[in-house]
Design a protein around this motif. Structure first.
Motif, PDB file in Angstrom:
ATOM      1  N   PHE A 119       6.885  -0.458 -12.170  1.00  8.90           N
ATOM      2  CA  PHE A 119       7.615   0.784 -11.886  1.00  8.90           C
ATOM      3  C   PHE A 119       7.812   1.593 -13.162  1.00  8.90           C
ATOM      4  CE2 PHE A 119      10.058  -1.504  -8.234  1.00  8.90           C
ATOM      5  CZ  PHE A 119       8.983  -1.298  -7.375  1.00  8.90           C
ATOM      6  N   ASP A 154       5.660   5.068 -12.722  1.00  4.40           N
ATOM      7  CA  ASP A 154       6.427   6.173 -12.142  1.00  4.40           C
ATOM      8  C   ASP A 154       6.608   7.271 -13.184  1.00  4.40           C
ATOM      9  OD1 ASP A 154       6.631   4.707  -9.836  1.00  4.40           O
ATOM     10  OD2 ASP A 154       8.718   4.119 -10.133  1.00  4.40           O
ATOM     11  N   GLN A 166      10.211   9.358  -7.924  1.00  3.80           N
ATOM     12  CA  GLN A 166       9.527   8.078  -7.722  1.00  3.80           C
ATOM     13  C   GLN A 166      10.386   6.908  -8.202  1.00  3.80           C
ATOM     14  OE1 GLN A 166       6.166   9.208 -10.213  1.00  3.80           O
ATOM     15  NE2 GLN A 166       4.787   9.123  -8.439  1.00  3.80           N
ATOM     16  N   PHE A 167      10.938   7.046  -9.406  1.00  3.90           N
ATOM     17  CA  PHE A 167      11.580   5.908 -10.038  1.00  3.90           C
ATOM     18  C   PHE A 167      12.880   5.509  -9.338  1.00  3.90           C
ATOM     19  CE2 PHE A 167      14.173   4.041 -13.577  1.00  3.90           C
ATOM     20  CZ  PHE A 167      13.389   2.920 -13.786  1.00  3.90           C
ATOM     21  N   ASP A 204      12.291   3.498  -6.201  1.00  7.31           N
ATOM     22  CA  ASP A 204      11.615   2.241  -6.548  1.00  7.31           C
ATOM     23  C   ASP A 204      12.596   1.208  -7.084  1.00  7.31           C
ATOM     24  OD1 ASP A 204       9.111   2.893  -5.688  1.00  7.31           O
ATOM     25  OD2 ASP A 204       8.277   3.339  -7.662  1.00  7.31           O
ATOM     26  N   THR A 212       8.294   1.535   0.188  1.00  4.47           N
ATOM     27  CA  THR A 212       8.517   1.059  -1.179  1.00  4.47           C
ATOM     28  C   THR A 212       8.401  -0.458  -1.249  1.00  4.47           C
ATOM     29  OG1 THR A 212       9.962   2.929  -1.690  1.00  4.47           O
ATOM     30  CG2 THR A 212      10.196   0.967  -3.061  1.00  4.47           C
ATOM     31  N   SER A 240       5.535  -2.918  -3.303  1.00  2.00           N
ATOM     32  CA  SER A 240       5.841  -4.068  -4.154  1.00  2.00           C
ATOM     33  C   SER A 240       5.091  -5.310  -3.703  1.00  2.00           C
ATOM     34  CB  SER A 240       7.352  -4.335  -4.137  1.00  2.00           C
ATOM     35  OG  SER A 240       8.068  -3.218  -4.606  1.00  2.00           O
TER      36      SER A 240
END
Length: 403
Positions: free
Chosen positions: A181, A185, A190-191, A194, A383, A387
């Motif tokens: 991440f 990202d 995005q971050f 996440d 999300t 992962s």
């Protein structure tokens, strides 16, 4: 000679000053900076001091006050880009109160990713530190620094924890996943999800009890947890994203550097750069053994994954590989090519000699947690699936994690 030593030297050649910092920063640099340390690295005297201050803050009513604030502003500080600025300011405010009792107080962090495989076995969750699972019908916690406390918000009740999965919490997110991440990202849009939909949520859920509620600051693990999330945000910021702030605000609009932080009514800009304004703290590097693990992780990723796959999930690691060092550095490396080749060979032999242990899938956010936060279920599951896709890639490549 280790590959990481060579890469660090090469990276130093290519680093440029962050020109944006001066333009964006309007606050004075701190005259002195204190350090937030990992909980398990504290000396006995540091831990004794922190425990005594935390107990005094409970005695004087600060736990219910912070639990109240978090609960009251809950909808404004989750599921949007207020998440990181609010919690940075919130943990700092807690720390500021602690310093009123003794200037030596600082808020430690819990590096939870190191305990991701079997969270319940973490040394942090033992009697000598923050204590373990609750017991009895009300899941009252009987050991650790909050042993047998009575909490007063939102009503009088014993301090509680109710570990997930019948007392043996499922795995949460690995260092590799969080590292991906941080590297890949490029926006807060995005971050933030996440982190919020993964590590943030599963720790709250799997500690349970007071940590599962809107008034989760009743559990001091909240402060350890959010100090760690703040540390991860700072790592992401230092990856060329110091002043990156975008994404939705609660109730509409976009969060920017001039947006006021929920409750505190201070611009987001004021908390963006550690070492300036009121943010006069830094994070200690992990202890030497853990830094070595992080270094080994990058080496193992570079050995295990094809270059295009590495670039997809770990772009910074891919860029730092010997084959991709800039032409400026290549000329200087030619003189040590034999040493580099030998180092790479030794690393490859070492990694391939380690036993393979697959990375487990992490726990998912529960439907109740998603509803409580008003998250979009499809976004959360997307999300989580991303992962899991990374874990599939690593396990298929027989990547040998050092954790």
């Amino acid at each position: 000679m280790k590959l990481t030593s060579i890469l660090a030297s090469a990276a130093a050649v290519g680093l440029s000053a962050i020109g944006m910092a001066g333009a964006q920063q309007t606050q004075p640099a701190c005259s002195s900076i204190y350090t937030r340390k990992e909980l398990l690295s504290l000396t006995s005297s540091e831990w004794s001091l922190i425990k005594s201050i935390v107990a005094a803050m409970q005695r004087d009513g600060w736990f219910p006050w912070f639990a109240y604030l978090h609960n009251q502003w809950f909808g404004s500080i989750h599921g949007n880009s207020q998440f990181f600025p609010f919690h940075r300011r919130f943990v700092y405010e807690w720390e500021r109160v602690g310093k009123m009792y003794n200037a030596g107080y600082f808020q430690p962090y819990w590096d939870e990713m190191r305990d991701y495989r079997v969270p319940a076995s973490s040394q942090v969750l033992t009697a000598n530190w923050v204590g373990g699972n609750g017991q009895g019908a009300n899941w009252c916690v009987a050991n650790g620094n909050q042993a047998s406390w009575t909490m007063t918000y939102p009503n009088s009740h014993c301090f509680s924890r109710n570990f997930g999965n019948n007392g043996n919490p499922s795995s949460w997110y690995s260092p590799e996943t969080i590292n991906s991440f941080i590297q890949s990202d490029t926006t807060m849009t995005q971050f933030r999800p996440d982190i919020e939909y993964t590590l943030h949520g599963v720790v709250h859920i799997n500690i349970g009890g007071d940590m599962l509620q809107g008034y989760s600051p009743n559990d001091w693990i909240f402060m350890l947890h959010h100090a760690n999330l703040d540390r991860l945000w700072w790592q992401w910021q230092q990856n060329g994203r110091l002043w990156t702030m975008d994404g939705p605000n609660a109730g509409g609009g976009t969060v920017s550097l001039t947006t006021n932080i929920a409750y505190f009514n201070e611009p987001v800009r004021t908390v963006m750069q550690l070492g300036y304004g009121s943010m006069c703290y830094q994070y200690a590097s992990n202890p030497l053994s853990r830094r070595a693990l992080d270094s080994t992780m990058d080496e193992r990723l570079a050995v295990a994954l094809p270059k295009d796959v590495l670039a997809q999930w770990f772009p910074d690691t891919a860029k730092s590989e010997i084959a991709n060092i800039t032409d400026t550095v290549v000329n200087s490396i030619n003189a040590v090519a034999a040493s580099v080749s030998n180092a790479v060979s030794q690393i490859t032999d070492f990694v391939e000699a380690q036993p393979f242990k697959s990375i487990p899938y992490p726990a998912r956010l529960t439907d109740g947690w998603i509803k409580m936060h008003n998250f979009n279920t499809a976004d959360v599951r997307k999300t989580e699936q991303r992962s899991r896709d990374l874990i599939d890639v690593l396990n298929k490549a027989k990547y040998r994690s050092p954790y």
